[in-house]
Design an enzyme around this catalytic site. Sequence first.
Site, PDB file in Angstrom:
ATOM      1  N   ASP A  68       0.890  -1.164   0.000  1.00  0.00           N
ATOM      2  CA  ASP A  68       0.000   0.000   0.000  1.00  0.00           C
ATOM      3  C   ASP A  68       0.931   1.217   0.000  1.00  0.00           C
ATOM      4  O   ASP A  68       1.676   1.426   0.967  1.00  0.00           O
ATOM      5  CB  ASP A  68      -0.876  -0.016   1.256  1.00  0.00           C
ATOM      6  CG  ASP A  68      -1.850   1.154   1.290  1.00  0.00           C
ATOM      7  OD1 ASP A  68      -1.587   2.183   0.622  1.00  0.00           O
ATOM      8  OD2 ASP A  68      -2.868   1.054   1.992  1.00  0.00           O
ATOM      9  N   VAL A  69       0.885   1.998  -1.062  1.00  0.00           N
ATOM     10  CA  VAL A  69       1.838   3.114  -1.164  1.00  0.00           C
ATOM     11  C   VAL A  69       1.556   4.227  -0.147  1.00  0.00           C
ATOM     12  O   VAL A  69       2.335   5.161  -0.018  1.00  0.00           O
ATOM     13  CB  VAL A  69       1.946   3.696  -2.603  1.00  0.00           C
ATOM     14  CG1 VAL A  69       2.444   2.657  -3.591  1.00  0.00           C
ATOM     15  CG2 VAL A  69       0.630   4.328  -3.054  1.00  0.00           C
ATOM     16  N   ASN A  95       3.766   4.801 -10.599  1.00  0.00           N
ATOM     17  CA  ASN A  95       2.501   4.831 -11.334  1.00  0.00           C
ATOM     18  C   ASN A  95       1.270   4.761 -10.424  1.00  0.00           C
ATOM     19  O   ASN A  95       0.226   5.315 -10.758  1.00  0.00           O
ATOM     20  CB  ASN A  95       2.482   3.652 -12.322  1.00  0.00           C
ATOM     21  CG  ASN A  95       1.094   3.363 -12.838  1.00  0.00           C
ATOM     22  OD1 ASN A  95       0.545   4.097 -13.648  1.00  0.00           O
ATOM     23  ND2 ASN A  95       0.487   2.278 -12.328  1.00  0.00           N
ATOM     24  N   TYR A 160      -6.297  16.299  -6.351  1.00  0.00           N
ATOM     25  CA  TYR A 160      -5.636  15.499  -7.402  1.00  0.00           C
ATOM     26  C   TYR A 160      -4.816  16.405  -8.315  1.00  0.00           C
ATOM     27  O   TYR A 160      -3.660  16.100  -8.642  1.00  0.00           O
ATOM     28  CB  TYR A 160      -6.706  14.745  -8.195  1.00  0.00           C
ATOM     29  CG  TYR A 160      -6.180  13.813  -9.288  1.00  0.00           C
ATOM     30  CD1 TYR A 160      -5.842  12.494  -9.002  1.00  0.00           C
ATOM     31  CD2 TYR A 160      -6.074  14.244 -10.609  1.00  0.00           C
ATOM     32  CE1 TYR A 160      -5.392  11.630 -10.009  1.00  0.00           C
ATOM     33  CE2 TYR A 160      -5.632  13.392 -11.616  1.00  0.00           C
ATOM     34  CZ  TYR A 160      -5.297  12.086 -11.312  1.00  0.00           C
ATOM     35  OH  TYR A 160      -4.865  11.242 -12.304  1.00  0.00           O
ATOM     36  N   LYS A 164      -0.802  16.026  -8.670  1.00  0.00           N
ATOM     37  CA  LYS A 164      -0.199  15.696  -9.965  1.00  0.00           C
ATOM     38  C   LYS A 164       0.662  16.853 -10.490  1.00  0.00           C
ATOM     39  O   LYS A 164       1.641  16.625 -11.202  1.00  0.00           O
ATOM     40  CB  LYS A 164      -1.296  15.319 -10.973  1.00  0.00           C
ATOM     41  CG  LYS A 164      -2.030  14.007 -10.613  1.00  0.00           C
ATOM     42  CD  LYS A 164      -1.096  12.803 -10.668  1.00  0.00           C
ATOM     43  CE  LYS A 164      -1.846  11.494 -10.491  1.00  0.00           C
ATOM     44  NZ  LYS A 164      -0.971  10.306 -10.593  1.00  0.00           N
TER      45      LYS A 164
END
Length: 256
Positions: A68-69, A95, A160, A164
């Site tokens: 789990d990142v 990713n 988000y 990003k």
Amino acid sequence: MYERKGRLEDKVCIVTGASSGIGYATAVRFAQEGAILSICARREERLIELKKMLEEEYGVKVLVTKCDVGSYDDIKNTVAKTIEEFGKIDVLVNNAGMIDYHVPITRCEPEWWDRIIDIDQKSVFLFTKEVLKYMEPVGYGSIVNVSSLGGYFGNCGYPYSAAKAALIAMTKNVALQYNMTQIRCNAICPGSTPTEIENEIDKFHDDFASHCFKGLNMEVPKCSPFDQANAILYFSCDESYATTGQVIVIDHGESL
Ligand code: NDP
């Protein structure tokens, strides 16, 4: 007899979020190019199936790690297991990521902000930091971050888009720190790419999402996860050895 060498022959490559979509396609393309793979995600059973397929089809070595990142311990464990098994890391593909349902700022609770930033941004910091411990002493490696059109244009949800966009600056910063070595860092910004992320579209804040999509040409063809994987492959292999700190949009011109 001439033996054809793959573009990633003997390179040890970590691909995060390889259980579906762009990460899955990247693992397949890397295997086709002779990579030694370390794949991770939360859904371990998916990774085990992928490992079996890649070993049978392409005869490559594949290490599976449940990760789990959002957990620094899981990230450290994935890197440690890769080193234990293969002795080096040549490529890291950051990713793994999640969508934020196009949450506008006034409806973004601090807990949701923290969740998106942890998964879509902080995990890239932690994975990169851990992997550089092994790339730095040899002065070689390629890191590829999967950002988004949202990071470029700010046209997804608030957290988000922020996460990003941060990946773009983080990519350039790592590239700058290591530009006297052969350690490189680049990013891709995918446009609409049908993957499991699309299963989440019904959770979008419709009014805000449709407003965000107004600036995009939704009539152009959709990208395939393999279109994204091919760009990741280019940045990962030595063909792009002189390229670092670059960001490339793969979107069929959707954003033009
Ligand atoms: P998918 O939902 O198909 O894949 C997401 C991958 O990330 C899965 O393998 C999932 O694995 C993994 N993941 C999600 N959360 C975690 C977590 N907490 N820990 C570990 N792994 C996690 O979507 P895509 O392939 O489309 O997404 C890949 C990347 O591409 C993401 O970073 C996304 O933001 C980016 N992107 C995608 C676009 C698109 O249109 N598809 C457009 C722009 C960017 P598991 O659930 O097994 O943990």
